[in-house]
Scaffold this motif. Structure first.
Motif, PDB file in Angstrom:
ATOM      1  N   VAL A 158       0.854  -1.190   0.000  1.00 42.92           N
ATOM      2  CA  VAL A 158       0.000   0.000   0.000  1.00 42.92           C
ATOM      3  C   VAL A 158       0.887   1.236   0.000  1.00 42.92           C
ATOM      4  CG1 VAL A 158      -1.642   1.374   1.344  1.00 42.92           C
ATOM      5  CG2 VAL A 158      -1.952  -1.102   1.156  1.00 42.92           C
ATOM      6  N   LEU A 159       0.532   2.205  -0.842  1.00 41.52           N
ATOM      7  CA  LEU A 159       1.169   3.520  -0.817  1.00 41.52           C
ATOM      8  C   LEU A 159       0.146   4.539  -0.350  1.00 41.52           C
ATOM      9  CD1 LEU A 159       3.603   5.443  -1.619  1.00 41.52           C
ATOM     10  CD2 LEU A 159       2.288   5.851  -3.707  1.00 41.52           C
ATOM     11  N   LEU A 160       0.447   5.207   0.752  1.00 44.91           N
ATOM     12  CA  LEU A 160      -0.425   6.271   1.260  1.00 44.91           C
ATOM     13  C   LEU A 160       0.041   7.609   0.694  1.00 44.91           C
ATOM     14  CD1 LEU A 160      -0.701   5.187   5.008  1.00 44.91           C
ATOM     15  CD2 LEU A 160      -2.399   4.855   3.196  1.00 44.91           C
ATOM     16  N   ALA A 161      -0.835   8.233  -0.076  1.00 44.91           N
ATOM     17  CA  ALA A 161      -0.565   9.573  -0.600  1.00 44.91           C
ATOM     18  C   ALA A 161      -1.777  10.431  -0.267  1.00 44.91           C
ATOM     19  CB  ALA A 161      -0.314   9.520  -2.098  1.00 44.91           C
ATOM     20  N   THR A 162      -2.133  10.396   1.008  1.00 48.39           N
ATOM     21  CA  THR A 162      -3.395  10.973   1.485  1.00 48.39           C
ATOM     22  C   THR A 162      -3.317  12.468   1.736  1.00 48.39           C
ATOM     23  OG1 THR A 162      -2.698  10.066   3.622  1.00 48.39           O
ATOM     24  CG2 THR A 162      -4.403   8.884   2.442  1.00 48.39           C
ATOM     25  N   GLY A 163      -2.108  13.027   1.751  1.00 49.66           N
ATOM     26  CA  GLY A 163      -1.952  14.468   1.782  1.00 49.66           C
ATOM     27  C   GLY A 163      -2.395  15.152   3.058  1.00 49.66           C
ATOM     28  N   VAL A 164      -2.637  16.438   2.917  1.00 52.92           N
ATOM     29  CA  VAL A 164      -3.062  17.282   4.029  1.00 52.92           C
ATOM     30  C   VAL A 164      -4.179  18.195   3.548  1.00 52.92           C
ATOM     31  CG1 VAL A 164      -0.724  17.264   5.005  1.00 52.92           C
ATOM     32  CG2 VAL A 164      -1.423  19.167   3.534  1.00 52.92           C
ATOM     33  N   PHE A 175      -4.664  43.756   0.216  1.00 59.45           N
ATOM     34  CA  PHE A 175      -3.449  43.076  -0.230  1.00 59.45           C
ATOM     35  C   PHE A 175      -3.639  42.509  -1.634  1.00 59.45           C
ATOM     36  CE2 PHE A 175      -3.503  42.748   4.404  1.00 59.45           C
ATOM     37  CZ  PHE A 175      -2.241  43.219   4.717  1.00 59.45           C
ATOM     38  N   ASP A 176      -2.519  42.396  -2.345  1.00 66.95           N
ATOM     39  CA  ASP A 176      -2.537  41.730  -3.642  1.00 66.95           C
ATOM     40  C   ASP A 176      -2.698  40.216  -3.469  1.00 66.95           C
ATOM     41  OD1 ASP A 176      -2.028  44.071  -5.308  1.00 66.95           O
ATOM     42  OD2 ASP A 176      -0.038  44.076  -4.400  1.00 66.95           O
ATOM     43  N   ALA A 177      -2.232  39.719  -2.346  1.00 64.53           N
ATOM     44  CA  ALA A 177      -2.392  38.300  -2.033  1.00 64.53           C
ATOM     45  C   ALA A 177      -2.271  38.110  -0.532  1.00 64.53           C
ATOM     46  CB  ALA A 177      -1.353  37.446  -2.745  1.00 64.53           C
ATOM     47  N   VAL A 178      -3.046  37.158  -0.014  1.00 64.97           N
ATOM     48  CA  VAL A 178      -2.980  36.795   1.396  1.00 64.97           C
ATOM     49  C   VAL A 178      -2.636  35.317   1.490  1.00 64.97           C
ATOM     50  CG1 VAL A 178      -4.317  36.475   3.521  1.00 64.97           C
ATOM     51  CG2 VAL A 178      -4.578  38.573   2.188  1.00 64.97           C
ATOM     52  N   TYR A 179      -1.656  35.005   2.330  1.00 62.40           N
ATOM     53  CA  TYR A 179      -1.246  33.626   2.579  1.00 62.40           C
ATOM     54  C   TYR A 179      -1.662  33.224   3.998  1.00 62.40           C
ATOM     55  CZ  TYR A 179       1.767  33.328  -1.551  1.00 62.40           C
ATOM     56  OH  TYR A 179       2.260  33.280  -2.839  1.00 62.40           O
ATOM     57  N   PRO A 180      -2.623  32.316   4.147  1.00 61.57           N
ATOM     58  CA  PRO A 180      -2.919  31.793   5.480  1.00 61.57           C
ATOM     59  C   PRO A 180      -1.764  30.907   5.951  1.00 61.57           C
ATOM     60  CG  PRO A 180      -4.778  31.461   3.980  1.00 61.57           C
ATOM     61  CD  PRO A 180      -3.588  31.830   3.146  1.00 61.57           C
ATOM     62  N   ALA A 181      -1.240  31.190   7.113  1.00 68.32           N
ATOM     63  CA  ALA A 181      -0.201  30.356   7.728  1.00 68.32           C
ATOM     64  C   ALA A 181      -0.786  29.782   9.012  1.00 68.32           C
ATOM     65  CB  ALA A 181       1.053  31.172   8.007  1.00 68.32           C
ATOM     66  N   LEU A 182      -1.839  28.995   8.847  1.00 66.44           N
ATOM     67  CA  LEU A 182      -2.621  28.485   9.970  1.00 66.44           C
ATOM     68  C   LEU A 182      -2.388  26.999  10.216  1.00 66.44           C
ATOM     69  CD1 LEU A 182      -5.958  30.322   9.048  1.00 66.44           C
ATOM     70  CD2 LEU A 182      -4.174  31.079  10.641  1.00 66.44           C
ATOM     71  N   GLY A 183      -1.463  26.417   9.451  1.00 62.99           N
ATOM     72  CA  GLY A 183      -1.184  25.001   9.616  1.00 62.99           C
ATOM     73  C   GLY A 183      -2.069  24.133   8.738  1.00 62.99           C
ATOM     74  N   SER A 184      -1.928  22.836   8.898  1.00 61.99           N
ATOM     75  CA  SER A 184      -2.649  21.871   8.072  1.00 61.99           C
ATOM     76  C   SER A 184      -3.165  20.718   8.916  1.00 61.99           C
ATOM     77  CB  SER A 184      -1.729  21.303   6.982  1.00 61.99           C
ATOM     78  OG  SER A 184      -1.202  22.330   6.176  1.00 61.99           O
ATOM     79  N   THR A 185      -4.211  20.081   8.420  1.00 63.00           N
ATOM     80  CA  THR A 185      -4.683  18.827   8.987  1.00 63.00           C
ATOM     81  C   THR A 185      -4.053  17.705   8.173  1.00 63.00           C
ATOM     82  OG1 THR A 185      -6.787  19.792   9.666  1.00 63.00           O
ATOM     83  CG2 THR A 185      -6.690  17.394   9.481  1.00 63.00           C
ATOM     84  N   ILE A 186      -3.293  16.845   8.825  1.00 63.80           N
ATOM     85  CA  ILE A 186      -2.533  15.806   8.144  1.00 63.80           C
ATOM     86  C   ILE A 186      -3.326  14.503   8.168  1.00 63.80           C
ATOM     87  CG2 ILE A 186      -0.372  14.503   8.166  1.00 63.80           C
ATOM     88  CD1 ILE A 186       0.754  17.057   9.691  1.00 63.80           C
ATOM     89  N   ASN A 227       2.789  15.171   0.622  1.00 63.33           N
ATOM     90  CA  ASN A 227       2.782  16.089   1.763  1.00 63.33           C
ATOM     91  C   ASN A 227       2.506  15.408   3.101  1.00 63.33           C
ATOM     92  OD1 ASN A 227       3.312  18.409   0.236  1.00 63.33           O
ATOM     93  ND2 ASN A 227       1.149  18.675  -0.271  1.00 63.33           N
ATOM     94  N   VAL A 228       2.051  14.164   3.072  1.00 64.56           N
ATOM     95  CA  VAL A 228       1.714  13.471   4.324  1.00 64.56           C
ATOM     96  C   VAL A 228       2.942  12.902   5.011  1.00 64.56           C
ATOM     97  CG1 VAL A 228       1.328  11.144   3.394  1.00 64.56           C
ATOM     98  CG2 VAL A 228      -0.081  11.967   5.308  1.00 64.56           C
ATOM     99  N   VAL A 229       4.110  12.968   4.364  1.00 65.81           N
ATOM    100  CA  VAL A 229       5.277  12.281   4.913  1.00 65.81           C
ATOM    101  C   VAL A 229       6.282  13.237   5.561  1.00 65.81           C
ATOM    102  CG1 VAL A 229       5.081  10.547   3.080  1.00 65.81           C
ATOM    103  CG2 VAL A 229       6.798  12.356   2.886  1.00 65.81           C
ATOM    104  N   LEU A 230       7.113  12.631   6.417  1.00 62.07           N
ATOM    105  CA  LEU A 230       8.283  13.282   6.987  1.00 62.07           C
ATOM    106  C   LEU A 230       9.457  12.341   6.740  1.00 62.07           C
ATOM    107  CD1 LEU A 230       9.649  15.503   8.759  1.00 62.07           C
ATOM    108  CD2 LEU A 230       9.167  14.021  10.718  1.00 62.07           C
TER     109      LEU A 230
END
Length: 276
Positions: free
Chosen positions: A106-112, A224-235, A271-274
């Motif tokens: 199995v390969l998990l590529a479930t992301g965030v 702003f011309d662009a806004v970047y949310p830096a609120l983290g992710s659900t993994i 993105n789900v890996v470390l």
């Protein structure tokens, strides 16, 4: 229940999962890709950092091309959700709707999933489509070169994102999303040295006006011309956790240089890996 057997089950049909499926199919292995159809890649309006597309490509078009390529070489694809993953004597079994899928590997590529600002879904999706709300400065920081950028966040994570974006533009503001900034002294010093403006929250409201993303705070509205949310992710590492794979404190799945987890036959990518 009907039982299907494959050499490899790929869970997640984003760029990482589909790249793996293409290679596996070309190794003459039987491959099934199961994807919920809710991946982040499809929401990309236009990406310019993917090799081979100098004029850019939409997320939808990129995923569709990768799906076509995987299927061309024999991979099977199913839009559904794996609700349970178990180890068996011969590998793994996965529950997918009315079926049990068996696989040797199995390969998990479930992301965030991105943690979103508190705004209506329609407004959020419109802002993303218009490139006014962006989630990946590594991917698209180039596009905000010399523009006015807001970073919605605080703490070490928010400070790091603001400092990274400062390498593309001089006009960066770090906006606390909920209350006054909570920043360590060293982060405040680094932000000050870089010329990043600090604005206390809470961020009370959002709107689009004249091709700008407006953020209303207790001290006034900012455009702003662009806004970047830096609120983290659900993994999305629950399936790995269910079969006993090692999980980092961040929630990411630990893998080695060959994408192997601590469980034999279980791999993870994207993105789900470390990496260890």
């Amino acid at each position: 229940m009907v039982r299907d057997a494959f050499d490899c089950l790929v869970i997640g049909g984003g760029p990482a999962g589909l790249t793996a499926a293409i290679y596996l199919a070309r190794f003459h292995l039987s491959v099934l890709v199961v994807d919920r159809g809710k991946g982040r890649a499809r929401s990309i309006p236009l990406t310019h950092n993917h090799a081979g597309f100098p004029n850019g490509i939409t997320g939808d078009a990129l995923i569709d091309r990768m799906l076509e390529q995987a299927c061309k070489f024999g991979a099977a694809v199913r839009e559904d959700e794996v609700t349970e993953l178990r180890m068996t004597e011969y590998g793994f079994s996965a529950s997918v709707a009315d079926k049990v899928i068996s696989a040797r590997a199995v390969l998990l590529a479930t992301g965030v999933s991105n943690k979103r600002p508190d705004m209506p879904t329609a407004l959020h999706d419109t802002a993303v489509a218009q490139n006014l709300l962006r989630y990946c400065p590594v991917c698209d920081g180039y596009e905000v070169t010399d523009k006015r950028v807001g970073v919605l966040g605080s703490g070490q994570h928010g400070a790091r994102e603001a400092l990274f974006l400062r390498s593309f533009t001089r006009d960066v503001s770090l906006i606390a999303p909920y209350a006054a900034h909570c920043l360590a002294a060293k982060d405040r010093a680094a932000l000050a040295l870089a010329g990043v403006a600090l604005m206390d929250g809470p961020a009370l409201n959002y709107a689009i006006e004249k091709e700008k993303m407006l953020v209303a705070t207790a001290t006034g509205a900012l455009g702003f011309d662009a806004v970047y949310p830096a609120l983290g992710s659900t993994i999305h590492g629950d399936l790995a956790r269910a079969v006993g794979a090692d999980i980092a404190d961040s929630g990411c799945i630990k893998v080695d240089a060959h994408q192997r987890t601590s469980v034999a036959g279980l791999y993870a990518a994207g993105n789900v890996v470390l990496w260890l």
